[in-house]
Design a protein around this motif. Structure first.
Motif, short mmCIF file in Angstrom:
data_model
loop_
_atom_site.label_atom_id
_atom_site.label_comp_id
_atom_site.label_asym_id
_atom_site.label_seq_id
_atom_site.Cartn_x
_atom_site.Cartn_y
_atom_site.Cartn_z
N ASP A 7 -63.30 61.43 -45.92
CA ASP A 7 -64.55 62.08 -45.56
C ASP A 7 -64.92 63.13 -46.60
O ASP A 7 -64.08 63.94 -46.99
CB ASP A 7 -64.45 62.74 -44.19
CG ASP A 7 -64.26 61.74 -43.06
OD1 ASP A 7 -64.55 60.56 -43.29
OD2 ASP A 7 -63.81 62.15 -41.98
N THR A 8 -66.17 63.13 -47.00
CA THR A 8 -66.63 64.17 -47.90
C THR A 8 -67.39 65.26 -47.14
O THR A 8 -67.39 66.41 -47.55
CB THR A 8 -67.54 63.59 -49.00
OG1 THR A 8 -68.57 62.79 -48.39
CG2 THR A 8 -66.75 62.74 -49.97
N ALA A 9 -68.04 64.90 -46.03
CA ALA A 9 -68.78 65.86 -45.23
C ALA A 9 -67.85 66.49 -44.19
O ALA A 9 -67.22 65.78 -43.40
CB ALA A 9 -69.96 65.19 -44.54
N ASN A 10 -67.76 67.81 -44.22
CA ASN A 10 -66.91 68.55 -43.28
C ASN A 10 -65.55 67.87 -43.13
O ASN A 10 -65.14 67.50 -42.02
CB ASN A 10 -67.59 68.67 -41.92
CG ASN A 10 -66.87 69.62 -40.99
OD1 ASN A 10 -66.04 70.43 -41.40
ND2 ASN A 10 -67.19 69.52 -39.69
N TYR A 35 -68.33 70.31 -48.34
CA TYR A 35 -68.55 68.89 -48.67
C TYR A 35 -67.94 68.61 -50.03
O TYR A 35 -68.07 69.40 -50.96
CB TYR A 35 -70.06 68.62 -48.72
CG TYR A 35 -70.46 67.21 -49.11
CD1 TYR A 35 -70.77 66.27 -48.14
CD2 TYR A 35 -70.55 66.83 -50.45
CE1 TYR A 35 -71.16 64.99 -48.49
CE2 TYR A 35 -70.93 65.54 -50.81
CZ TYR A 35 -71.23 64.62 -49.82
OH TYR A 35 -71.61 63.35 -50.16
N VAL A 58 -75.70 69.03 -46.03
CA VAL A 58 -74.82 68.95 -47.19
C VAL A 58 -75.15 70.09 -48.15
O VAL A 58 -76.31 70.24 -48.55
CB VAL A 58 -74.98 67.59 -47.90
CG1 VAL A 58 -74.12 67.55 -49.17
CG2 VAL A 58 -74.60 66.46 -46.97
N GLU A 87 -76.40 62.91 -50.34
CA GLU A 87 -74.98 62.71 -50.12
C GLU A 87 -74.33 62.39 -51.47
O GLU A 87 -73.90 61.27 -51.72
CB GLU A 87 -74.72 61.60 -49.11
CG GLU A 87 -75.25 61.91 -47.71
CD GLU A 87 -74.91 60.81 -46.71
OE1 GLU A 87 -74.40 59.74 -47.12
OE2 GLU A 87 -75.16 61.02 -45.51
#
Length: 210
Positions: A7-10, A35, A58, A87
């Motif tokens: 995961d890159t988000a949170n 992120y 983001v 993103e």
């Protein structure tokens, strides 16, 4: 707290419904946690979400300031996506803020920054970057207070931009927000940071000790 490596988000699963700051909860669109690459050497820390990030969720995306910032990361080889991506595909970079919520009419208060500090501290501890890049005056003041022994008022964003400063456990490299910087200031930062990236920065932390 464990990172979700894919995961890159949170990626650290922080509270996306946080209500610790009453003055921000009703004004924000959403909470904007960190992120990017959880194994990054470079952590970029801004003051607060811009209007774009408040909408996308983001950091450093969704508006002109975000595009200018991601353009710099593209020049450094840290972003493989177009500058207007909501993103972005990041390599060796993690993006975050002092505070996770945006009030459209004012900057965060000192109390709000302090309330949000455990989120930033947890991200920094989990990522353990080699370099922390404070983006802007407020971020420089807060990060230098936390990670150096030098009074924050002894730093100057313009003169210190792009300079590697040895801190407590990390190097700091201040950055003028690209959306506010002149072309010359942006070029100077890119050249300085590129030289740092090309060096053995894991072995040579701190050109100036503070």
């Amino acid at each position: 707290m464990d990172a979700h490596q894919q995961d890159t988000a949170n990626p650290f699963g922080m509270d996306e419904d946080c209500e610790n700051c009453p003055g921000l909860c009703g004004a924000r669109t959403q909470v904007v946690h960190g992120y990017g690459d959880v194994g990054a050497d470079f952590a970029f820390v801004g003051e607060r979400p811009g209007p774009g990030a408040d909408g996308t969720g983001v950091p450093f995306t969704g508006d002109a300031g975000g595009e200018a910032f991601l353009s710099v990361l593209r020049r450094l080889g840290l972003c493989a996506s177009p500058a207007d991506s909501e993103e972005p595909e990041l390599h060796n970079a993690f993006l975050t803020y002092l505070t996770r919520c945006r009030h459209p009419e004012r900057p965060p208060t000192d109390e709000e920054v302090a309330t949000c500090e455990p989120y930033l501290n947890a991200e920094i501890r989990m990522i353990n970057p080699e370099i922390i890049v404070p983006v802007g005056e407020r971020a420089l003041a807060e990060v230098s207070t936390e990670y150096t022994t030098t009074p924050a008022d002894e730093f100057d964003l313009v003169s210190d931009a792009g300079e590697a400063i040895r801190g407590r456990g990390f190097e700091l490299v201040p950055m003028i927000p690209p959306g506010e910087a002149t072309d010359e200031q942006t070029q100077s930062f890119v050249e300085s940071f590129s030289a740092l990236m090309a060096s053995d920065y894991r072995q040579t932390k701190g050109r100036r000790s503070r």
